[in-house]
Design an enzyme around this catalytic site. Structure first.
Site, PDB file in Angstrom:
ATOM      1  N   LYS A  45       0.823  -1.216   0.000  1.00  0.00           N
ATOM      2  CA  LYS A  45       0.000   0.000   0.000  1.00  0.00           C
ATOM      3  C   LYS A  45       0.858   1.268   0.000  1.00  0.00           C
ATOM      4  O   LYS A  45       0.349   2.381  -0.019  1.00  0.00           O
ATOM      5  CB  LYS A  45      -0.899   0.044   1.254  1.00  0.00           C
ATOM      6  CG  LYS A  45      -2.068  -0.884   1.257  1.00  0.00           C
ATOM      7  CD  LYS A  45      -3.116  -0.442   2.294  1.00  0.00           C
ATOM      8  CE  LYS A  45      -2.857  -0.974   3.676  1.00  0.00           C
ATOM      9  NZ  LYS A  45      -3.838  -0.543   4.689  1.00  0.00           N
ATOM     10  N   LYS A  47       2.789   2.191   2.474  1.00  0.00           N
ATOM     11  CA  LYS A  47       2.788   2.771   3.829  1.00  0.00           C
ATOM     12  C   LYS A  47       3.849   2.078   4.672  1.00  0.00           C
ATOM     13  O   LYS A  47       4.059   0.883   4.538  1.00  0.00           O
ATOM     14  CB  LYS A  47       1.430   2.521   4.512  1.00  0.00           C
ATOM     15  CG  LYS A  47       0.340   3.492   4.156  1.00  0.00           C
ATOM     16  CD  LYS A  47      -0.862   3.286   5.079  1.00  0.00           C
ATOM     17  CE  LYS A  47      -1.746   4.508   5.100  1.00  0.00           C
ATOM     18  NZ  LYS A  47      -2.833   4.451   6.073  1.00  0.00           N
TER      19      LYS A  47
HETATM   20  N1  C2G Z   1     -10.049   7.251  10.207  1.00  0.00           N
HETATM   21  C1  C2G Z   1     -11.039   8.151  10.640  1.00  0.00           C
HETATM   22  N2  C2G Z   1     -10.676   9.410  11.048  1.00  0.00           N
HETATM   23  C2  C2G Z   1      -9.377   9.791  11.041  1.00  0.00           C
HETATM   24  C3  C2G Z   1      -8.371   8.870  10.608  1.00  0.00           C
HETATM   25  C4  C2G Z   1      -8.741   7.602  10.203  1.00  0.00           C
HETATM   26  O1  C2G Z   1     -12.249   7.825  10.668  1.00  0.00           O
HETATM   27  N3  C2G Z   1      -9.071  11.036  11.435  1.00  0.00           N
HETATM   28  C5  C2G Z   1     -10.476   5.908   9.759  1.00  0.00           C
HETATM   29  C6  C2G Z   1     -10.110   5.627   8.292  1.00  0.00           C
HETATM   30  O2  C2G Z   1     -11.024   6.225   7.435  1.00  0.00           O
HETATM   31  C7  C2G Z   1     -10.152   4.100   8.269  1.00  0.00           C
HETATM   32  C8  C2G Z   1      -9.682   3.729   9.678  1.00  0.00           C
HETATM   33  O3  C2G Z   1      -9.761   4.919  10.476  1.00  0.00           O
HETATM   34  O4  C2G Z   1     -11.482   3.636   8.070  1.00  0.00           O
HETATM   35  C9  C2G Z   1      -8.234   3.223   9.690  1.00  0.00           C
HETATM   36  O5  C2G Z   1      -7.450   4.183   9.003  1.00  0.00           O
HETATM   37  P1  C2G Z   1      -6.011   3.765   8.441  1.00  0.00           P
HETATM   38  O6  C2G Z   1      -5.262   3.080   9.502  1.00  0.00           O
HETATM   39  O7  C2G Z   1      -5.410   4.976   7.810  1.00  0.00           O
HETATM   40  O8  C2G Z   1      -6.422   2.707   7.323  1.00  0.00           O
HETATM   41  P2  C2G Z   1      -5.817   2.511   5.864  1.00  0.00           P
HETATM   42  O9  C2G Z   1      -4.350   2.387   5.958  1.00  0.00           O
HETATM   43  O10 C2G Z   1      -6.403   3.547   5.003  1.00  0.00           O
HETATM   44  O11 C2G Z   1      -6.332   1.049   5.506  1.00  0.00           O
HETATM   45  O12 C2G Z   1      -8.129  -2.312   2.754  1.00  0.00           O
HETATM   46  C10 C2G Z   1      -8.374  -1.033   3.289  1.00  0.00           C
HETATM   47  C11 C2G Z   1      -7.169  -0.517   3.995  1.00  0.00           C
HETATM   48  O13 C2G Z   1      -6.615  -1.483   4.824  1.00  0.00           O
HETATM   49  C12 C2G Z   1      -7.478   0.736   4.794  1.00  0.00           C
END
Ligand code: C2G
Length: 153
Positions: A45, A47
Site C-alpha cells: 500500500k 505505507k
Molecule cells: N479514520 C477516521 N478518522 C481519522 C483517521 C482515520 O475515521 N481522522 C479511519 C479511516 O477512514 C479508516 C480507519 O480509520 O477507516 C483506519 O485508518 P487507516 O489506519 O489509515 O487505514 P488505511 O491504511 O487507510 O487502511 O483495505 C483497506 C485498507 O486497509 C485501509
C-alpha cells in the site's frame, strides 16, 4: 441472527479517529471484526507504519468495540472474508468512498465520516519535527563546544 460488521485498516499510532470509527461501526451490528493490515501488505500500500503489526493488532483487539481482529494481507481477501465470517455489513472511512462498492452484491457497504483534525500522517509529521528540533539543538551545542575548545587551545 447476530449482525456482523467488518472493517479494514492499518491503525498505526492508534488515535481518537480510529476509536471513533470503530465505535460507530459497532453500532451498525452486534459483532465487529477488524482486519489489521500486516507490515508486508502496508508495503504494498506504500505505507510504512511506525508501530509493528503484532502491536497494532493487539491494541485493536483490546478495544472494547472489537470482537475479533484478523490480519489483512491483500486487497482480494475482502470478498472471501465476508463469506468466511458471515458478514452483513462492510464499513470504512469516507477516504475510501466508492472503492469497495463491488461488495454490495454480498453485504451492506458504508463509508463513514472521518474524525477531523487527527491523522497518523499528521502525528508522524509532528514526531519528525521533534527529531529535527533535537538535531538542531545538538548542532548548536556542538558548535558552542568547539568554540570553547578553540578558545582554550
Ligand atoms: N479514520 C477516521 N478518522 C481519522 C483517521 C482515520 O475515521 N481522522 C479511519 C479511516 O477512514 C479508516 C480507519 O480509520 O477507516 C483506519 O485508518 P487507516 O489506519 O489509515 O487505514 P488505511 O491504511 O487507510 O487502511 O483495505 C483497506 C485498507 O486497509 C485501509
Amino acid at each position: 441472527m447476530p449482525k456482523t460488521v467488518i472493517t479494514y485498516g492499518t491503525f498505526d499510532l492508534f488515535h481518537i479517529g480510529h476509536l471513533n470509527i470503530l465505535k460507530r461501526l459497532k453500532e451498525k451490528g452486534d459483532r465487529l471484526i477488524v482486519a489489521v493490515s500486516t507490515d508486508e501488505f502496508n508495503a504494498i500500500k506504500g505505507k510504512k507504519p511506525i508501530v509493528p503489526f503484532e502491536q497494532r493488532i493487539e491494541i485493536v483487539r483490546a478495544i472494547k468495540y472489537v470482537d475479533m481482529a484478523i490480519p489483512e494481507e491483500n486487497w482480494e481477501q475482502k470478498r472471501t472474508d465476508v463469506d468466511k465470517y458471515d458478514v452483513d455489513v462492510f464499513g470504512i472511512g469516507e477516504d475510501w468512498k466508492g472503492k469497495f462498492d463491488d461488495l454490495e452484491d454480498k453485504v451492506e457497504v458504508f463509508y463513514l465520516p472521518r474524525t477531523d483534525g487527527i491523522s497518523t500522517t499528521e502525528l508522524k509529521r509532528v514526531l519528525s519535527n521533534f527529531d529535527e528540533q533535537k538535531v538542531e539543538a545538538l548542532k548548536g551545542t556542538l558548535d558552542t563546544l568547539s568554540q570553547i575548545v578553540k578558545e582554550l587551545s
